[in-house]
Design a protein around this motif. Structure first.
Motif, PDB file in Angstrom:
ATOM      1  N   UNK A 184      34.668 -10.622  33.428  1.00 28.44           N
ATOM      2  CA  UNK A 184      33.442 -11.745  33.601  1.00 28.44           C
ATOM      3  C   UNK A 184      33.157 -11.820  34.998  1.00 28.44           C
ATOM      4  N   UNK A 185      33.967 -11.573  35.978  1.00 26.93           N
ATOM      5  CA  UNK A 185      33.613 -11.675  37.291  1.00 26.93           C
ATOM      6  C   UNK A 185      32.951 -10.511  37.849  1.00 26.93           C
ATOM      7  N   UNK A 224      23.206 -11.084  28.083  1.00 24.24           N
ATOM      8  CA  UNK A 224      23.825 -11.796  27.068  1.00 24.24           C
ATOM      9  C   UNK A 224      25.620 -11.981  27.555  1.00 24.24           C
ATOM     10  N   UNK A 225      25.706 -11.746  28.576  1.00 22.99           N
ATOM     11  CA  UNK A 225      27.075 -11.741  29.193  1.00 22.99           C
ATOM     12  C   UNK A 225      27.116 -13.285  29.397  1.00 22.99           C
ATOM     13  N   UNK A 226      28.549 -13.954  28.987  1.00 23.92           N
ATOM     14  CA  UNK A 226      28.625 -15.220  29.518  1.00 23.92           C
ATOM     15  C   UNK A 226      28.811 -15.382  30.873  1.00 23.92           C
ATOM     16  N   UNK A 227      28.270 -16.669  31.451  1.00 23.94           N
ATOM     17  CA  UNK A 227      28.414 -16.932  32.759  1.00 23.94           C
ATOM     18  C   UNK A 227      29.446 -17.872  32.998  1.00 23.94           C
ATOM     19  N   UNK A 228      30.097 -17.836  34.302  1.00 20.57           N
ATOM     20  CA  UNK A 228      31.047 -18.704  34.494  1.00 20.57           C
ATOM     21  C   UNK A 228      30.654 -19.595  35.606  1.00 20.57           C
ATOM     22  N   UNK A 229      30.242 -20.881  35.111  1.00 16.63           N
ATOM     23  CA  UNK A 229      29.622 -21.923  35.997  1.00 16.63           C
ATOM     24  C   UNK A 229      30.938 -22.731  36.991  1.00 16.63           C
ATOM     25  N   UNK A 230      30.712 -23.734  37.555  1.00 13.57           N
ATOM     26  CA  UNK A 230      31.875 -24.347  38.324  1.00 13.57           C
ATOM     27  C   UNK A 230      32.796 -25.045  37.313  1.00 13.57           C
ATOM     28  N   UNK A 246      44.937 -15.854  46.345  1.00  9.94           N
ATOM     29  CA  UNK A 246      44.060 -14.564  46.262  1.00  9.94           C
ATOM     30  C   UNK A 246      42.925 -14.782  45.029  1.00  9.94           C
ATOM     31  N   UNK A 247      43.713 -15.110  44.159  1.00  9.89           N
ATOM     32  CA  UNK A 247      42.615 -15.082  42.591  1.00  9.89           C
ATOM     33  C   UNK A 247      42.043 -16.331  42.982  1.00  9.89           C
ATOM     34  N   UNK A 248      42.375 -17.293  43.658  1.00 13.33           N
ATOM     35  CA  UNK A 248      41.172 -18.715  43.820  1.00 13.33           C
ATOM     36  C   UNK A 248      40.344 -18.067  44.673  1.00 13.33           C
ATOM     37  N   UNK A 249      40.379 -17.423  45.623  1.00 15.38           N
ATOM     38  CA  UNK A 249      39.218 -16.886  46.437  1.00 15.38           C
ATOM     39  C   UNK A 249      38.403 -15.985  45.797  1.00 15.38           C
ATOM     40  N   UNK A 250      38.870 -15.104  44.858  1.00 17.31           N
ATOM     41  CA  UNK A 250      38.248 -14.286  44.109  1.00 17.31           C
ATOM     42  C   UNK A 250      37.342 -15.005  42.939  1.00 17.31           C
ATOM     43  N   UNK A 251      37.954 -15.844  42.250  1.00 16.79           N
ATOM     44  CA  UNK A 251      37.127 -16.700  41.567  1.00 16.79           C
ATOM     45  C   UNK A 251      35.886 -17.554  42.278  1.00 16.79           C
ATOM     46  N   UNK A 270      28.234 -22.356  55.467  1.00 14.47           N
ATOM     47  CA  UNK A 270      27.312 -21.937  54.669  1.00 14.47           C
ATOM     48  C   UNK A 270      27.680 -21.464  53.230  1.00 14.47           C
ATOM     49  N   UNK A 271      26.778 -21.978  52.250  1.00 10.66           N
ATOM     50  CA  UNK A 271      27.197 -21.524  50.743  1.00 10.66           C
ATOM     51  C   UNK A 271      27.309 -20.277  50.430  1.00 10.66           C
ATOM     52  N   UNK A 272      26.726 -19.393  51.565  1.00 12.10           N
ATOM     53  CA  UNK A 272      27.002 -18.081  51.101  1.00 12.10           C
ATOM     54  C   UNK A 272      28.191 -17.409  50.705  1.00 12.10           C
ATOM     55  N   UNK A 273      29.269 -18.215  50.930  1.00 15.96           N
ATOM     56  CA  UNK A 273      30.674 -17.545  50.705  1.00 15.96           C
ATOM     57  C   UNK A 273      30.916 -17.779  49.165  1.00 15.96           C
ATOM     58  N   UNK A 274      30.088 -18.678  48.416  1.00 13.26           N
ATOM     59  CA  UNK A 274      30.206 -18.689  47.155  1.00 13.26           C
ATOM     60  C   UNK A 274      29.736 -17.703  46.330  1.00 13.26           C
ATOM     61  N   UNK A 275      30.091 -17.338  44.982  1.00 12.03           N
ATOM     62  CA  UNK A 275      29.594 -16.323  43.905  1.00 12.03           C
ATOM     63  C   UNK A 275      28.066 -16.824  43.772  1.00 12.03           C
ATOM     64  N   UNK A 276      27.139 -15.691  43.926  1.00 11.15           N
ATOM     65  CA  UNK A 276      25.789 -16.246  43.620  1.00 11.15           C
ATOM     66  C   UNK A 276      25.569 -16.452  42.120  1.00 11.15           C
ATOM     67  N   UNK A 277      26.592 -15.841  41.317  1.00  9.68           N
ATOM     68  CA  UNK A 277      26.532 -16.143  39.809  1.00  9.68           C
ATOM     69  C   UNK A 277      26.864 -17.483  39.361  1.00  9.68           C
ATOM     70  N   UNK A 278      27.672 -18.296  40.501  1.00 12.81           N
ATOM     71  CA  UNK A 278      27.918 -19.485  40.286  1.00 12.81           C
ATOM     72  C   UNK A 278      26.834 -20.602  40.197  1.00 12.81           C
ATOM     73  N   UNK A 279      25.968 -20.664  39.111  1.00  9.73           N
ATOM     74  CA  UNK A 279      24.810 -21.640  39.275  1.00  9.73           C
ATOM     75  C   UNK A 279      25.077 -22.922  39.219  1.00  9.73           C
ATOM     76  N   UNK A 280      23.960 -23.565  39.894  1.00  4.86           N
ATOM     77  CA  UNK A 280      24.133 -25.174  40.200  1.00  4.86           C
ATOM     78  C   UNK A 280      24.276 -25.479  41.725  1.00  4.86           C
TER      79      UNK A 280
END
Length: 649
Positions: free
Chosen positions: A434-435, A442-448, A538-543, A577-587
């Motif tokens: 998913x990440x 049609x792929x599910x998104x992972x929101x916050x 590491x997993x938290x940073x990846x998520x 900056x919010x650049x650090x967050x995944x762009x697919x994490x909407x909102x």
């Protein structure tokens, strides 16, 4: 009169015997414990243990059992049970105590009736408990006691009712003095290395006897025939009720007369000679004209199970089925979940199979049983780190684990050069898909909220492993996004946990995630109890960033390559900056996200001493919310406050 002076008088002799009787039998019963003497003995016991921090409120100058204390109430001494102003029991469980049990100290507590030190790190031979002859219950399970139990250990313990010695390393025969205790009610000996037969039980008041997963053999005593079958599993040579294994009749050859025995031997010799002559005749007739016998398929046994599984059900008939008669007897599936539908290895081989992938440990296949569930079978070829018995013991340990975020091992298959682990199939795939998979519409998104829920579930499960597997340096050892499955509700399910002890050491060091931690790189594979915390970070940073740790390198401000931790550190510190967050994490981004990022960095601290403990990490993660308490007012201010709290390595 002179003769009267030499007359024997029995009174002085009787007086001597009377005083001896008082001294030996009567006076000790009047020697009672005092609060002061109990305190002295308990302080000695505290000093005899290593790592005794849990007993820090055992303080000299205080009394363990005041007059108003009863049981654990009314005393400030942790683990002490009181009755009538004396120490009646010691409940020293889950305290990480180390060392040996000094039975001489326990013998100095005359009021002691129950002693428990379960789930510690105590070791050595079993204490000579007969010296504390008034004990009614003894609980020594889940420690590191080892060796044979001498026959005299439980002699003269006429009050002893409950004995718990499970999950240690005891070996040899079960002493008869243990099973013949006159008041025995409960006996727990499971998961040791006892061998030989189970001694006869002397009375029928026994309620529980559990000897499962030892190396016992022979007939189960008749008084135990009505007990639960699980109390005897894992002893491959036990027979009789309640097991569904019939005992073989004992040989009667010793009772045969000499004449009958000689006659049988003569007949056997004659039959053998006749068979040999017949074979010689047949071979002479076939010599010269017969073709060479093709080599047997026995040399293919080692690859049979896995290879047929990979091919699927297409080989379950015809010639392959003819040769499977011997192959499937090479081993059998051993189930770790009692209430699951039973199936055989051949059922897996005949099922429709689908290759799911090949990872660092081995290949995985989805097997759909006929009229049964979908399962995942994983083949391991580099799982020879321990011997057969140690492997079985470790699998039993994993089979006892139960947590909503943990993928249970349904069954396993053991062979020296190959192992199979069978688990349930989780339909939603893994977190890594998913990440980092194809981002189709049609792929599910992972929101916050989903990402926060995944992190919480992973942290809770990892903390559970830390608590349940205290003897393992790496409770998980291979925590990464591909080993986090997601169910239909996007709840995380951890897999491939606690396998480091049974893996080949070189293979584990090369491939397992925990061995990529800074302490391993700097000190040549020196993992410790915080290495899994680094993997969690590491997993938290990846998520949160959507970056794949294994192959992500970014150009920093200075033009030098850096890893994911360094990249997050530099972006957060330099630009906020919010650049650090995944762009697919909407909102909109909020302060809680920055807090989680901070938690990830604390878990990834290079200095092990500064890195958080698992307990601290879980507490901080549990405090996080999906939104601030009043986002309309505090969002901007709290978000910058969360950023300002960063402390960088």
């Amino acid at each position: 009169m002179a003769c009267n002076n030499h007359t024997n008088h029995p009174l002085p002799l009787l007086s001597i015997f009377f005083f001896l009787f008082l001294f030996i039998f009567v006076l000790p019963s009047f020697i009672v414990a005092t609060p002061e003497s109990d305190a002295v003995q308990l302080l000695k016991l505290k000093q005899s243990f290593g790592n005794n921090d849990a007993l820090q409120n055992w303080i000299e100058g205080t009394i363990p059992c005041p007059k108003n204390a009863f049981g654990p109430y009314g005393t400030s001494w942790v683990g002490v049970l009181c009755f009538n102003g004396t120490v009646w029991g010691l409940q020293l469980e889950d305290m990480e105590l180390e060392g040996e049990v000094d039975v001489d100290i326990l013998a100095g507590l005359p009021g002691l009736r129950t002693f428990s030190c379960m789930r510690n790190r105590l070791e050595g031979p079993i204490p000579m408990l007969a010296r504390v002859h008034a004990l009614k219950s003894v609980y020594l399970s889940d420690n590191k006691f080892y060796g044979e139990i001498p026959e005299e250990t439980f002699q003269e313990m006429k009050w002893l009712k409950k004995v718990h010695l499970a999950r240690n390393a005891f070996e040899g025969r079960i002493p008869a003095s243990l099973t013949s205790l006159p008041r025995l009610l409960v006996l727990r000996l499971e998961e040791n290395q006892f061998e030989g037969e189970i001694p006869e039980i002397k009375h029928d008041d026994v309620r529980v006897v559990n000897v499962s997963y030892n190396q016992l053999e022979g007939h189960i005593p008749s008084l135990l025939g009505d007990m639960d079958v699980s109390s005897f599993l894992g002893n491959y040579d036990l027979c009789g009720k309640p097991l569904n294994v019939t005992c073989k009749p004992t040989s009667t050859s010793k009772n045969l007369s000499t004449a009958v025995l000689v006659a049988l031997i003569v007949v056997a010799i004659v039959v053998a000679l006749a068979i040999i002559l017949l074979l010689i005749t047949l071979l002479r007739r076939q010599s010269g004209s017969s073709e060479k016998i093709p080599p047997t398929s026995q040399n293919k046994v080692a690859a049979y199970d896995g290879d047929q599984l990979e091919r699927g059900s297409q080989d379950s008939s015809g010639s392959s089925q003819k040769k499977s008669g011997k192959d499937h007897n090479q081993g059998k599936l051993i189930f770790l979940i009692e209430d699951r539908q039973r199936f055989e290895l051949q059922d897996l081989l005949r099922s429709s199979a689908e290759v799911l992938g090949s990872g660092s440990f081995g290949s995985s296949y989805k097997a759909v049983l006929l009229n049964g569930p979908s399962l995942v079978v994983k083949r391991f070829r580099e799982m020879n780190g321990v011997g057969r018995e140690d492997f079985h013991e470790h699998m039993r340990r994993l089979g006892r684990l139960k947590h909503p975020n943990l993928l249970p091992i349904v069954a396993y298959y053991y062979r020296k050069d190959e192992k199979l682990l069978v688990t349930d199939f989780v339909s939603n795939g893994s977190l890594v898909q998913l990440l980092h998979g194809n981002r189709s519409p049609d792929r599910p998104t992972l929101d916050w909220p989903k990402r926060l829920n995944i992190v919480k579930g992973v942290a809770r499960c990892l903390s559970y492993l830390y608590n349940e597997l205290p003897i393992l340096t790496l409770p998980h050892g291979h925590l990464k996004s591909s080993n986090v499955l997601l169910n239909e509700s996007f709840e995380p399910i951890l897999m491939d946990y606690a396998l480091a002890p049974v893996m080949n050491k070189d293979h584990a060091r090369q491939l397992m995630v925990a061995y990529k931690s800074p302490e391993c790189v700097q000190h040549v594979n020196q993992v410790n109890r915080k290495s899994d915390v680094w993997s969690l970070g590491i997993l938290i940073l990846e998520i949160m960033t959507g970056k794949f740790p294994a192959n992500y390198l970014a150009q920093g401000k200075g033009g030098m390559d850096m890893d994911l931790v360094g990249w997050v550190n530099s972006i957060a510190r330099a630009e906020w900056t919010d650049e650090v967050f995944d762009s697919q994490m909407e909102g909109p981004k909020n302060g809680e996200m920055w807090k989680l990022l901070k938690i990830g960095l604390h878990c990834c601290e290079v200095d092990v001493d500064k890195r958080w403990e698992m307990k601290v990490a879980l507490e901080k993660i549990e405090e996080l919310r999906e939104q601030e308490a009043n986002p309309s007012v505090a969002s901007e201010e709290e978000m910058h406050s969360s950023k300002d709290e960063f402390s960088f390595s």
